[in-house]
Design an enzyme around this catalytic site. Structure first.
Site, PDB file in Angstrom:
ATOM      1  N   GLY A 279       0.797  -1.208   0.000  1.00  0.00           N
ATOM      2  CA  GLY A 279       0.000   0.000   0.000  1.00  0.00           C
ATOM      3  C   GLY A 279       0.834   1.264   0.000  1.00  0.00           C
ATOM      4  O   GLY A 279       1.985   1.279  -0.440  1.00  0.00           O
ATOM      5  N   HIS A 280       0.238   2.336   0.527  1.00  0.00           N
ATOM      6  CA  HIS A 280       0.869   3.661   0.528  1.00  0.00           C
ATOM      7  C   HIS A 280       2.174   3.654   1.310  1.00  0.00           C
ATOM      8  O   HIS A 280       3.177   4.230   0.883  1.00  0.00           O
ATOM      9  CB  HIS A 280      -0.119   4.659   1.152  1.00  0.00           C
ATOM     10  CG  HIS A 280       0.338   6.080   1.126  1.00  0.00           C
ATOM     11  ND1 HIS A 280       0.494   6.786  -0.046  1.00  0.00           N
ATOM     12  CD2 HIS A 280       0.649   6.943   2.123  1.00  0.00           C
ATOM     13  CE1 HIS A 280       0.886   8.022   0.229  1.00  0.00           C
ATOM     14  NE2 HIS A 280       0.993   8.144   1.539  1.00  0.00           N
ATOM     15  N   PHE A 281       2.172   3.013   2.464  1.00  0.00           N
ATOM     16  CA  PHE A 281       3.380   2.902   3.291  1.00  0.00           C
ATOM     17  C   PHE A 281       4.008   1.522   3.069  1.00  0.00           C
ATOM     18  O   PHE A 281       3.996   0.660   3.949  1.00  0.00           O
ATOM     19  CB  PHE A 281       3.037   3.127   4.759  1.00  0.00           C
ATOM     20  CG  PHE A 281       2.730   4.567   5.091  1.00  0.00           C
ATOM     21  CD1 PHE A 281       3.748   5.512   5.163  1.00  0.00           C
ATOM     22  CD2 PHE A 281       1.432   4.980   5.325  1.00  0.00           C
ATOM     23  CE1 PHE A 281       3.475   6.838   5.461  1.00  0.00           C
ATOM     24  CE2 PHE A 281       1.142   6.312   5.627  1.00  0.00           C
ATOM     25  CZ  PHE A 281       2.170   7.243   5.693  1.00  0.00           C
TER      26      PHE A 281
END
Length: 305
Positions: A279-281
């Site tokens: 995901g984003h992180f």
């Protein structure tokens, strides 16, 4: 991990150098940072995203620091750095970039590779445009410099706030400061749930929940429109300089799409590009893989450019 143009090199070094935690005065502000690695080694400057801090790099730092001086500052208003009021500090991306520029000078980092994620992108590109001679290369992890790289639903929610700031247009943006949204940023698209530490979103939310911090963060989110205005300039910079570039992308990011990664590759055809089922992180679940490709990229960079 989903391979793109290149095979992933062998795993990163298993050594774990000691990470030190320091605070230095920069432009009258106390700026906290994490540092590890040999003092005279090439510098890697880690620039964090929203709503995180240098904490997001806690697992990456020791994986790079055996051969590099790794430095990860917290911006004003984030993590353990000082959080002056809006009356004392403008909370624009230009202001944050100026602080980080002065920070690098204070800690003796005259040349560096920039690792940028999310907010680290607009801060890092401002540094690179102002002092291209200081930048040996760039590692991009889920940061964008094109409108097409945004999830259209996010643009739809935030655009009215940029066009006319009011209590009504502010409401969808305030949702970004809530605990459920912070947790969502870490968990959405993360395919290795057993590697996701709740410490990540709990740490970030503690910072967001500090008294008065919502006003600072809303000001930053409002100022983000200035980054969008700078996208053509940043694109021209990459196209004209052909800066050594590594793209490490979490493909399931709910905010920044694959079109963001594609834009970087289009501008710098020689860029190394890797995709991860994350995901984003992405560092939360794929730190070993990202550290491996980062170390290989760093090792290939010439000391002079």
């Amino acid at each position: 991990m989903i391979p793109a143009e290149a095979a992933v090199p062998s795993k990163s070094s298993p050594t774990a150098p000691i990470v030190q935690y320091r605070t230095v005065k920069v432009k009258g502000l106390d700026i906290f940072y994490r540092e590890a690695g040999p003092k005279e080694a090439p510098v890697v400057l880690l620039l964090h995203g929203f709503p995180s801090s240098s904490h997001m790099f806690r697992d990456l730092i020791p994986r790079l620091a055996s051969d590099y001086r790794v430095i990860a500052p917290d911006y004003p208003g984030f993590g353990s750095s000082e959080a002056p009021s809006l009356q004392q500090f403008s909370y624009s991306f230009e202001a944050l970039a100026n602080v980080i520029e002065a920070f690098t000078e204070t800690v003796g980092a005259s040349r560096y590779v920039i690792y940028m994620q999310d907010y680290g992108g607009p801060i890092g590109f401002r540094l690179a445009l102002k002092h291209p001679e200081r930048v040996r290369g760039i590692i991009v992890q889920n940061a964008v410099i094109n409108v097409e790289g945004w999830n259209p639903d996010v643009v739809k929610a935030i655009a009215p706030f940029w066009q006319k700031r009011s209590p009504e247009t502010e409401q969808p943006v305030r949702a970004l400061l809530k605990a459920e949204t912070t947790r969502f940023q870490y968990t959405h698209g993360a395919t290795r749930a057993d590697l996701l530490s709740p410490d990540a979103w709990i740490h970030d939310q503690a910072g967001l929940d500090r008294p008065g911090n919502d006003a600072l963060q809303l000001q930053m989110l409002w100022n983000y429109q200035d980054n969008v205005a700078q996208y053509p300039t940043w694109q021209d910079f990459l196209k004209n300089t052909q800066m050594p570039l590594l793209i490490a992308w979490g493909d399931n990011d709910p905010y920044f799409t694959l079109k963001g990664a594609e834009q970087f590759k289009a501008l710098v055809p020689s860029a190394e590009r890797y995709h991860f089922d994350a995901g984003h992180f992405a560092l939360e679940t794929h730190v070993d893989e990202i550290a491996t490709v980062s170390r290989a990229f760093l090792a290939r960079l010439p000391l002079a450019r």
